[in-house]
Design a protein around this motif. Structure first.
Motif, PDB file in Angstrom:
ATOM      1  N   SER A 115       3.052  -3.541 -16.540  1.00 23.46           N
ATOM      2  CA  SER A 115       2.428  -2.380 -17.041  1.00 23.46           C
ATOM      3  C   SER A 115       1.030  -2.237 -15.961  1.00 23.46           C
ATOM      4  N   ALA A 116       0.496  -3.380 -15.640  1.00 22.20           N
ATOM      5  CA  ALA A 116      -0.744  -3.084 -14.688  1.00 22.20           C
ATOM      6  C   ALA A 116      -0.108  -2.296 -13.501  1.00 22.20           C
ATOM      7  N   VAL A 117       1.193  -2.710 -12.793  1.00 21.08           N
ATOM      8  CA  VAL A 117       1.278  -1.979 -11.637  1.00 21.08           C
ATOM      9  C   VAL A 117       1.726  -0.505 -11.837  1.00 21.08           C
ATOM     10  N   ARG A 118       2.210  -0.349 -13.233  1.00 20.37           N
ATOM     11  CA  ARG A 118       2.495   0.969 -13.707  1.00 20.37           C
ATOM     12  C   ARG A 118       1.172   2.005 -13.736  1.00 20.37           C
ATOM     13  N   HIS A 130      -9.216  -3.609 -19.561  1.00 19.23           N
ATOM     14  CA  HIS A 130      -9.126  -4.547 -18.264  1.00 19.23           C
ATOM     15  C   HIS A 130      -8.953  -3.692 -16.911  1.00 19.23           C
ATOM     16  N   ALA A 131      -9.918  -2.599 -16.963  1.00 19.96           N
ATOM     17  CA  ALA A 131      -9.960  -1.711 -15.651  1.00 19.96           C
ATOM     18  C   ALA A 131     -10.408  -2.775 -14.779  1.00 19.96           C
ATOM     19  N   THR A 132     -11.286  -3.600 -14.861  1.00 21.76           N
ATOM     20  CA  THR A 132     -11.943  -4.361 -13.657  1.00 21.76           C
ATOM     21  C   THR A 132     -10.623  -5.255 -12.909  1.00 21.76           C
ATOM     22  N   VAL A 133     -10.006  -5.650 -13.915  1.00 24.04           N
ATOM     23  CA  VAL A 133      -8.537  -6.360 -13.044  1.00 24.04           C
ATOM     24  C   VAL A 133      -7.715  -5.505 -12.518  1.00 24.04           C
ATOM     25  N   ILE A 134      -7.366  -4.139 -13.057  1.00 21.56           N
ATOM     26  CA  ILE A 134      -6.465  -3.210 -12.583  1.00 21.56           C
ATOM     27  C   ILE A 134      -7.041  -2.537 -11.160  1.00 21.56           C
ATOM     28  N   VAL A 135      -8.245  -2.563 -11.346  1.00 22.77           N
ATOM     29  CA  VAL A 135      -8.846  -1.791  -9.941  1.00 22.77           C
ATOM     30  C   VAL A 135      -8.722  -2.882  -9.026  1.00 22.77           C
ATOM     31  N   ALA A 136      -9.212  -4.218  -9.168  1.00 18.72           N
ATOM     32  CA  ALA A 136      -9.166  -5.125  -8.070  1.00 18.72           C
ATOM     33  C   ALA A 136      -7.560  -5.463  -7.419  1.00 18.72           C
ATOM     34  N   ALA A 137      -6.594  -5.374  -8.514  1.00 18.46           N
ATOM     35  CA  ALA A 137      -5.367  -5.530  -8.026  1.00 18.46           C
ATOM     36  C   ALA A 137      -4.864  -4.300  -7.266  1.00 18.46           C
ATOM     37  N   ALA A 138      -5.365  -3.074  -7.347  1.00 16.29           N
ATOM     38  CA  ALA A 138      -5.021  -1.935  -6.708  1.00 16.29           C
ATOM     39  C   ALA A 138      -5.549  -2.175  -5.222  1.00 16.29           C
ATOM     40  N   ARG A 139      -7.150  -2.564  -5.317  1.00 19.01           N
ATOM     41  CA  ARG A 139      -7.587  -2.919  -3.778  1.00 19.01           C
ATOM     42  C   ARG A 139      -6.618  -3.970  -3.030  1.00 19.01           C
ATOM     43  N   GLN A 140      -6.173  -4.951  -3.943  1.00 17.43           N
ATOM     44  CA  GLN A 140      -5.162  -6.065  -3.184  1.00 17.43           C
ATOM     45  C   GLN A 140      -3.961  -5.306  -2.663  1.00 17.43           C
ATOM     46  N   SER A 141      -3.552  -4.322  -3.368  1.00 21.57           N
ATOM     47  CA  SER A 141      -2.078  -3.694  -3.031  1.00 21.57           C
ATOM     48  C   SER A 141      -2.418  -3.162  -1.980  1.00 21.57           C
ATOM     49  N   GLN A 142      -3.414  -2.296  -1.566  1.00 21.30           N
ATOM     50  CA  GLN A 142      -3.767  -1.574  -0.396  1.00 21.30           C
ATOM     51  C   GLN A 142      -3.946  -2.474   0.668  1.00 21.30           C
ATOM     52  N   VAL A 188       8.813   3.640   1.533  1.00 14.80           N
ATOM     53  CA  VAL A 188       8.562   3.382  -0.012  1.00 14.80           C
ATOM     54  C   VAL A 188       7.065   2.755   0.137  1.00 14.80           C
ATOM     55  N   SER A 189       6.811   1.891   0.924  1.00 18.92           N
ATOM     56  CA  SER A 189       5.414   1.550   1.073  1.00 18.92           C
ATOM     57  C   SER A 189       4.329   2.264   1.068  1.00 18.92           C
ATOM     58  N   LEU A 190       4.652   3.466   1.992  1.00 21.19           N
ATOM     59  CA  LEU A 190       3.818   4.551   2.193  1.00 21.19           C
ATOM     60  C   LEU A 190       3.398   5.342   0.929  1.00 21.19           C
ATOM     61  N   ILE A 191       4.444   5.522   0.453  1.00 23.82           N
ATOM     62  CA  ILE A 191       4.613   6.416  -1.100  1.00 23.82           C
ATOM     63  C   ILE A 191       3.694   5.494  -1.793  1.00 23.82           C
ATOM     64  N   ARG A 192       3.823   4.403  -2.285  1.00 20.62           N
ATOM     65  CA  ARG A 192       3.143   3.557  -3.240  1.00 20.62           C
ATOM     66  C   ARG A 192       1.647   3.494  -2.627  1.00 20.62           C
ATOM     67  N   TYR A 193       1.366   3.352  -1.349  1.00 21.85           N
ATOM     68  CA  TYR A 193      -0.052   3.296  -1.028  1.00 21.85           C
ATOM     69  C   TYR A 193      -0.652   4.569  -1.288  1.00 21.85           C
ATOM     70  N   ARG A 194       0.001   5.666  -0.889  1.00 20.52           N
ATOM     71  CA  ARG A 194      -0.628   6.961  -1.311  1.00 20.52           C
ATOM     72  C   ARG A 194      -1.069   7.030  -3.162  1.00 20.52           C
ATOM     73  N   GLU A 195      -0.133   6.317  -3.843  1.00 21.68           N
ATOM     74  CA  GLU A 195      -0.277   6.620  -5.349  1.00 21.68           C
ATOM     75  C   GLU A 195      -1.349   5.655  -5.591  1.00 21.68           C
ATOM     76  N   VAL A 196      -1.597   4.287  -5.102  1.00 19.93           N
ATOM     77  CA  VAL A 196      -2.795   3.395  -5.233  1.00 19.93           C
ATOM     78  C   VAL A 196      -4.010   4.112  -4.854  1.00 19.93           C
ATOM     79  N   ALA A 197      -4.023   4.618  -3.699  1.00 16.29           N
ATOM     80  CA  ALA A 197      -5.223   5.498  -3.029  1.00 16.29           C
ATOM     81  C   ALA A 197      -5.560   6.464  -4.004  1.00 16.29           C
ATOM     82  N   ALA A 198      -4.955   7.301  -4.755  1.00 14.22           N
ATOM     83  CA  ALA A 198      -5.172   8.272  -5.679  1.00 14.22           C
ATOM     84  C   ALA A 198      -5.744   7.604  -6.965  1.00 14.22           C
ATOM     85  N   PHE A 199      -5.102   6.423  -7.360  1.00 15.96           N
ATOM     86  CA  PHE A 199      -5.584   5.826  -8.414  1.00 15.96           C
ATOM     87  C   PHE A 199      -7.083   5.415  -8.039  1.00 15.96           C
ATOM     88  N   LEU A 200      -7.517   4.739  -7.072  1.00 15.96           N
ATOM     89  CA  LEU A 200      -8.794   4.350  -6.533  1.00 15.96           C
ATOM     90  C   LEU A 200      -9.532   5.553  -6.668  1.00 15.96           C
TER      91      LEU A 200
END
Length: 209
Positions: A115-118, A130-142, A188-200
Motif C-alpha cells: 500500500s505504501a509503495v502504491r 503515515h505521511a511522514t513515513v511514506i515521504v521518507a520512503a519516497a526519498r529513499q526510493s529515489q 522500468v526504474s526510470l518510470i518509477r523514479y518519475r512517479e516518485v518524483a511527482a509524488f514528492l
C-alpha cells in the motif's frame, strides 16, 4: 493482526524515517553478505564448468579471431566488474544503497508495504496518518534508484562482454537476452523514479522535513 501491533510497526517505521537504525535487523547483515559471497562463488564455479564441459567454437574458426573476441569480451566484462565494485562502494558511502535495516518500510507487513509503495507511486491516495513515513520512503526510493543505475550498467557490460567472448551459440543468445532484460529493468526504474518524483513534488513541500 491487532491495532497495537499495527501501531508498533508504524512507530518503528517512523523511527527509521527519523534516522534511527533497526537493531533487530542488523544481525542479518552477516548472513546476507555470506549468501552474496556464496552466490558469487557458485556463479564462478558454474561458469568454469560450462567452459570445460560444453563444446567450444568450431575448429575452422580462425584462431586470431577467437583470440580477439575473447580479449575484447574479457576487457568489457572486466570494465563491468570494476564499475560494479565502484558503484557498490559509492552507494554504501553516499547512502544510495539502502540495506534492509535502514529501509523505512521494512518493519511493515507485506500488505502495508504494498500500500505504501502504491501511494508513493501515485496509485493510491496518501494516508495522511503515515505521511511522514511514506515521504521518507519516497526519498529513499529515489536515492536507491540512483544507486541501482550504475549496477545495471555494470551488469549489462558484463553480459555484453560474455556474449562477445562466448564461443557457444545458445550462450551468446542467452547473454544477449540478459542485456535486453537489464535495459528493460533500467527503463522500468526510470518510470518509477518519475512517479516518485511527482509524488514528492505534490506532497513534500506541504509536509516539510
Amino acid at each position: 493482526m491487532t491495532r497495537i501491533e499495527e501501531n508498533d510497526r508504524w512507530a518503528a517505521a517512523e523511527r527509521l524515517a527519523a534516522g534511527e537504525v533497526d537493531e533487530r535487523l542488523m544481525h542479518r547483515r552477516g548472513t546476507t553478505l555470506l549468501w552474496i559471497v556464496v552466490l558469487v562463488l557458485v556463479g564462478v564455479v558454474t561458469g568454469m564448468l560450462f567452459a570445460l564441459l560444453l563444446p567450444s567454437r568450431p575448429e575452422h574458426t580462425d584462431a586470431a579471431v577467437i583470440q580477439s573476441h575473447v580479449l575484447i569480451g574479457w576487457s568489457i566484462s572486466g570494465l563491468g566488474f570494476a564499475v560494479a565494485v565502484v558503484a557498490f562502494v559509492w552507494g554504501r558511502r553516499t547512502g544510495h544503497y539502502i540495506p534492509r535495516w535502514r529501509a523505512v518500510l521494512s518493519p511493515l507487513s507485506r500488505e502495508e508495504r504494498k500500500s505504501a509503495v502504491r501511494q508513493l507511486r501515485g496509485k493510491e491516495a496518501l494516508d495522511t496518518r503515515h505521511a511522514t513515513v511514506i515521504v521518507a520512503a519516497a526519498r529513499q526510493s529515489q536515492r536507491a534508484t540512483w544507486g541501482y543505475v550504475p549496477l545495471v550498467v555494470a551488469l549489462t557490460l558484463m553480459a555484453v562482454g560474455s556474449a562477445i567472448s562466448s564461443g557457444i551459440f545458445w550462450a551468446t543468445w542467452l547473454f544477449a537476452a540478459a542485456v535486453v532484460l537489464f535495459a528493460a529493468s533500467g527503463i522500468v526504474s526510470l518510470i518509477r523514479y518519475r512517479e516518485v518524483a511527482a509524488f514528492l513534488n505534490a506532497h513534500e513541500g506541504t509536509l516539510g522535513d
